[in-house]
Design a protein around this motif. Structure first.
Motif, PDB file in Angstrom:
ATOM      1  N   GLY A 290       0.960  -1.340  -0.026  1.00  0.00           N
ATOM      2  CA  GLY A 290      -0.030   0.068  -0.002  1.00  0.00           C
ATOM      3  C   GLY A 290       0.916   1.110   0.275  1.00  0.00           C
ATOM      4  N   ASP A 291       0.285   2.427   0.357  1.00  0.00           N
ATOM      5  CA  ASP A 291       1.224   3.590   0.485  1.00  0.00           C
ATOM      6  C   ASP A 291       0.672   4.373   1.784  1.00  0.00           C
ATOM      7  OD1 ASP A 291      -1.136   5.917  -0.001  1.00  0.00           O
ATOM      8  OD2 ASP A 291      -1.791   4.364  -1.274  1.00  0.00           O
ATOM      9  N   SER A 292       1.499   5.390   1.946  1.00  0.00           N
ATOM     10  CA  SER A 292       1.571   6.074   3.256  1.00  0.00           C
ATOM     11  C   SER A 292       0.653   7.285   3.326  1.00  0.00           C
ATOM     12  CB  SER A 292       2.744   6.704   3.602  1.00  0.00           C
ATOM     13  OG  SER A 292       3.189   7.416   2.793  1.00  0.00           O
ATOM     14  N   GLY A 293      -0.139   7.354   2.084  1.00  0.00           N
ATOM     15  CA  GLY A 293      -0.885   8.819   2.102  1.00  0.00           C
ATOM     16  C   GLY A 293      -2.292   8.522   2.600  1.00  0.00           C
ATOM     17  N   ASP A 296      -3.762   3.034   4.606  1.00  0.00           N
ATOM     18  CA  ASP A 296      -3.382   1.536   4.346  1.00  0.00           C
ATOM     19  C   ASP A 296      -2.392   1.091   5.645  1.00  0.00           C
ATOM     20  OD1 ASP A 296      -4.478   1.516   2.030  1.00  0.00           O
ATOM     21  OD2 ASP A 296      -2.903   1.750   0.641  1.00  0.00           O
ATOM     22  N   PRO A 297      -1.366   1.710   6.126  1.00  0.00           N
ATOM     23  CA  PRO A 297      -0.595   1.227   7.230  1.00  0.00           C
ATOM     24  C   PRO A 297      -1.577   0.873   8.423  1.00  0.00           C
ATOM     25  CG  PRO A 297       0.359   3.032   6.633  1.00  0.00           C
ATOM     26  CD  PRO A 297      -1.047   3.078   5.581  1.00  0.00           C
ATOM     27  N   GLU A 298      -2.726   1.605   8.620  1.00  0.00           N
ATOM     28  CA  GLU A 298      -3.381   1.426   9.961  1.00  0.00           C
ATOM     29  C   GLU A 298      -4.473   0.072   9.585  1.00  0.00           C
ATOM     30  OE1 GLU A 298      -1.885   5.544  10.419  1.00  0.00           O
ATOM     31  OE2 GLU A 298      -2.730   4.349   8.626  1.00  0.00           O
ATOM     32  N   VAL A 299      -4.878  -0.019   8.242  1.00  0.00           N
ATOM     33  CA  VAL A 299      -5.775  -1.031   8.076  1.00  0.00           C
ATOM     34  C   VAL A 299      -4.980  -2.284   7.983  1.00  0.00           C
ATOM     35  CG1 VAL A 299      -7.133  -2.126   6.104  1.00  0.00           C
ATOM     36  CG2 VAL A 299      -7.081   0.427   6.518  1.00  0.00           C
ATOM     37  N   TYR A 300      -3.846  -2.246   7.502  1.00  0.00           N
ATOM     38  CA  TYR A 300      -3.243  -3.622   7.240  1.00  0.00           C
ATOM     39  C   TYR A 300      -2.430  -4.096   8.873  1.00  0.00           C
ATOM     40  CZ  TYR A 300      -2.796  -2.835   2.367  1.00  0.00           C
ATOM     41  OH  TYR A 300      -2.858  -2.524   1.027  1.00  0.00           O
ATOM     42  N   ALA A 301      -2.303  -3.067   9.798  1.00  0.00           N
ATOM     43  CA  ALA A 301      -1.756  -3.310  11.112  1.00  0.00           C
ATOM     44  C   ALA A 301      -2.815  -4.152  11.737  1.00  0.00           C
ATOM     45  CB  ALA A 301      -1.125  -2.155  11.770  1.00  0.00           C
ATOM     46  N   ASP A 302      -4.150  -3.488  11.606  1.00  0.00           N
ATOM     47  CA  ASP A 302      -5.434  -3.948  12.206  1.00  0.00           C
ATOM     48  C   ASP A 302      -5.493  -5.622  11.785  1.00  0.00           C
ATOM     49  OD1 ASP A 302      -7.398  -3.858  13.841  1.00  0.00           O
ATOM     50  OD2 ASP A 302      -8.753  -3.868  12.134  1.00  0.00           O
ATOM     51  N   LEU A 303      -5.180  -5.660  10.439  1.00  0.00           N
ATOM     52  CA  LEU A 303      -5.250  -7.241  10.034  1.00  0.00           C
ATOM     53  C   LEU A 303      -4.370  -8.098  10.731  1.00  0.00           C
ATOM     54  CD1 LEU A 303      -6.159  -6.384   6.131  1.00  0.00           C
ATOM     55  CD2 LEU A 303      -7.811  -7.526   8.005  1.00  0.00           C
ATOM     56  N   VAL A 304      -3.012  -7.570  10.772  1.00  0.00           N
ATOM     57  CA  VAL A 304      -2.244  -8.295  11.387  1.00  0.00           C
ATOM     58  C   VAL A 304      -2.485  -8.792  12.879  1.00  0.00           C
ATOM     59  CG1 VAL A 304       0.240  -8.317  12.458  1.00  0.00           C
ATOM     60  CG2 VAL A 304      -0.286  -7.318  10.213  1.00  0.00           C
ATOM     61  N   GLU A 323       7.022  14.531   9.253  1.00  0.00           N
ATOM     62  CA  GLU A 323       7.834  13.712  10.308  1.00  0.00           C
ATOM     63  C   GLU A 323       6.862  12.837  11.157  1.00  0.00           C
ATOM     64  OE1 GLU A 323      10.828  15.404  12.207  1.00  0.00           O
ATOM     65  OE2 GLU A 323      12.021  15.941  10.508  1.00  0.00           O
ATOM     66  N   ASP A 324       5.521  13.429  11.479  1.00  0.00           N
ATOM     67  CA  ASP A 324       4.538  12.823  12.325  1.00  0.00           C
ATOM     68  C   ASP A 324       3.774  11.624  11.706  1.00  0.00           C
ATOM     69  OD1 ASP A 324       4.905  15.202  13.992  1.00  0.00           O
ATOM     70  OD2 ASP A 324       2.970  16.299  13.469  1.00  0.00           O
ATOM     71  N   ARG A 325       3.940  11.741  10.303  1.00  0.00           N
ATOM     72  CA  ARG A 325       3.491  10.432   9.799  1.00  0.00           C
ATOM     73  C   ARG A 325       4.383   9.358   9.683  1.00  0.00           C
ATOM     74  NH1 ARG A 325      -0.669   7.376   9.139  1.00  0.00           N
ATOM     75  NH2 ARG A 325      -0.985   6.396   6.861  1.00  0.00           N
ATOM     76  N   ASP A 326       5.742   9.676   9.533  1.00  0.00           N
ATOM     77  CA  ASP A 326       6.925   8.810   9.422  1.00  0.00           C
ATOM     78  C   ASP A 326       6.956   7.960  11.019  1.00  0.00           C
ATOM     79  OD1 ASP A 326       8.084   9.349   7.174  1.00  0.00           O
ATOM     80  OD2 ASP A 326       9.249  10.691   7.803  1.00  0.00           O
ATOM     81  N   GLN A 327       6.744   8.969  12.070  1.00  0.00           N
ATOM     82  CA  GLN A 327       6.599   8.414  13.258  1.00  0.00           C
ATOM     83  C   GLN A 327       5.511   7.380  13.476  1.00  0.00           C
ATOM     84  OE1 GLN A 327       7.015  11.818  15.961  1.00  0.00           O
ATOM     85  NE2 GLN A 327       8.977  12.260  15.205  1.00  0.00           N
ATOM     86  N   ALA A 328       4.495   7.821  13.042  1.00  0.00           N
ATOM     87  CA  ALA A 328       3.160   7.151  13.165  1.00  0.00           C
ATOM     88  C   ALA A 328       3.480   5.603  12.735  1.00  0.00           C
ATOM     89  CB  ALA A 328       1.821   7.705  12.606  1.00  0.00           C
ATOM     90  N   ILE A 329       3.718   5.335  11.304  1.00  0.00           N
ATOM     91  CA  ILE A 329       4.251   4.380  10.681  1.00  0.00           C
ATOM     92  C   ILE A 329       5.076   3.629  11.456  1.00  0.00           C
ATOM     93  CG2 ILE A 329       4.786   3.406   8.582  1.00  0.00           C
ATOM     94  CD1 ILE A 329       3.528   5.907   7.119  1.00  0.00           C
TER      95      ILE A 329
END
Length: 379
Positions: A290-293, A296-304, A323-329
């Motif tokens: 996916g992409d960071s925009g 996707d990272p949140e949806v995929y982490a929840d599936l894990v 940088e906030d998004r970098d830290q969140a991912i």
């Protein structure tokens, strides 16, 4: 500096575009009436999943021969199609058969259990579809000519080791090009297909499809936030860019139409589709891309978290700023790592391919092809 195409190139491109847009109506024939449109399906040796839509299409009534005028008339017929609600469709795959009913916009989906074994060695199976007589209370057509269609369904080989699910928007295709007009201009007129897809993405997806052995033929499943109306354009885009084709599963039909004047929200549909695939391929680990925009990272982490041990690797293309998004991912990556899954925030396709090669997901030849494509495209 952008180089504009010559008038001759524009003319040839417009002719190709017209033929492309007229193709669905022309395939359905010159007679008016109901039409079954199918989309590629996917499945296992135990069950298959397929989607489609039933339209009513106006007749042609003219013999114009092949040419721009005939194309324009067929494009008008395609535009005037009307989804038929409550139509009954019979779906047959091998010896398995089921009937489904279309929704208010003419769409239908079927999940069909397979009891008798399908032929080995044929990765694309064919489904046969037929429009059944309407019930008394149905708005569907009755007393008309027989209407039938076929659809391709991908069944991976028994020895497959992995399944891949990829987002399309901002992951395969640059922002803004997943619109029908922009993509058709790029595909048919500008001949700038390479500016539509991210550098190295087609080589990387081919490498994932073939695997480390080169013969895996892994299922490649794609999801998008776009509407069904760009399905044909994306299929053509995948073909021209040599991206392994699989079902293109859109999240919603959000285009404004006479039947549905307000757009539909698509909350949680991506997770629902991936969950369906996880259920279908119960024995396979998954790679999610996916992409960071967006989310996707949140949806995929929840599936894990909800499907421990099923997600092998997550690749996130870096398309955001801040940088906030970098830290969140990174926080999400730390969280999924506790479940044995790796979430990789990658700046480009080459970085994804290098990680995939180091972890035995692709062959060295695939990595070299990704590197060569990125170098050729200046990435």
């Amino acid at each position: 500096m952008m180089i504009l195409p010559s008038p001759r190139a524009v003319y040839r491109g417009l002719r190709k575009m017209l033929r492309f847009l007229a193709r669905p109506a022309r395939r359905a024939g010159s007679r008016g009436g109901p039409v079954i449109q199918t989309y590629r399906g996917y499945g296992s040796r135990d069950e298959v999943f397929l989607m489609g839509r039933v339209f009513r299409q106006p007749g042609l009534g003219l013999k114009l021969g092949e040419g721009p005028l005939d194309d324009l008339v067929n494009i008008a017929r395609r535009t005037a199609r009307w989804g038929i609600r409550d139509a009954r469709v019979a779906v047959t795959v091998g010896d398995a058969r089921a009937s489904v009913t279309t929704d208010r916009d003419g769409y239908f989906s079927v999940q069909l259990p397979i009891e008798e074994p399908l032929p080995d060695g044929a990765f694309w199976q064919q489904a046969r579809l037929e429009l059944l007589p309407a019930s008394e209370k149905s708005d569907a057509p009755s007393g008309e000519r027989s209407v039938a269609a076929t659809a391709e369904i991908y069944i991976p080989p028994r020895e497959v080791d992995l399944a891949v699910v990829s987002d399309i928007d901002d992951t395969v295709i640059y922002t803004g090009v997943a619109s029908k007009l922009t993509m058709m201009y790029q595909l048919f007129i500008a001949k700038a297909r390479h500016r539509t897809a991210f550098p190295g993405v087609s080589a990387f997806y081919r490498a994932l499809f073939h695997g480390e052995s080169g013969e895996r033929r892994r299922p490649m499943l794609y999801v998008s936030r776009g509407p069904w109306s760009i399905y044909d354009v994306l299929v053509e885009f995948f073909r021209l860019n040599h991206i392994p084709h699989g079902p293109v599963l859109f999240l919603r039909e959000w285009g404004v139409t006479l039947q549905r004047p307000l757009p539909i929200r698509a909350k949680d549909h991506k997770a629902m589709l991936i969950e369906r695939m996880l259920s279908l391929y119960q024995q396979l680990p998954f790679v999610l891309i996916g992409d960071s925009g967006q989310h996707d990272p949140e949806v995929y982490a929840d599936l894990v978290a909800r499907y421990p041990g099923r997600i092998h690797t997550i690749y996130i293309r870096h398309v955001h700023q801040g940088e906030d998004r970098d830290q969140a991912i990174q926080a999400l990556a730390d969280r999924v790592a506790q479940s044995g899954c790796q979430m990789i925030l990658a700046k480009d396709s080459l970085e994804m391919a290098q990680h995939a090669f180091q972890n035995g997901l692709i062959a060295e030849r695939g990595l070299q092809e990704v590197r060569a494509d990125c170098r050729r495209r200046g990435s």
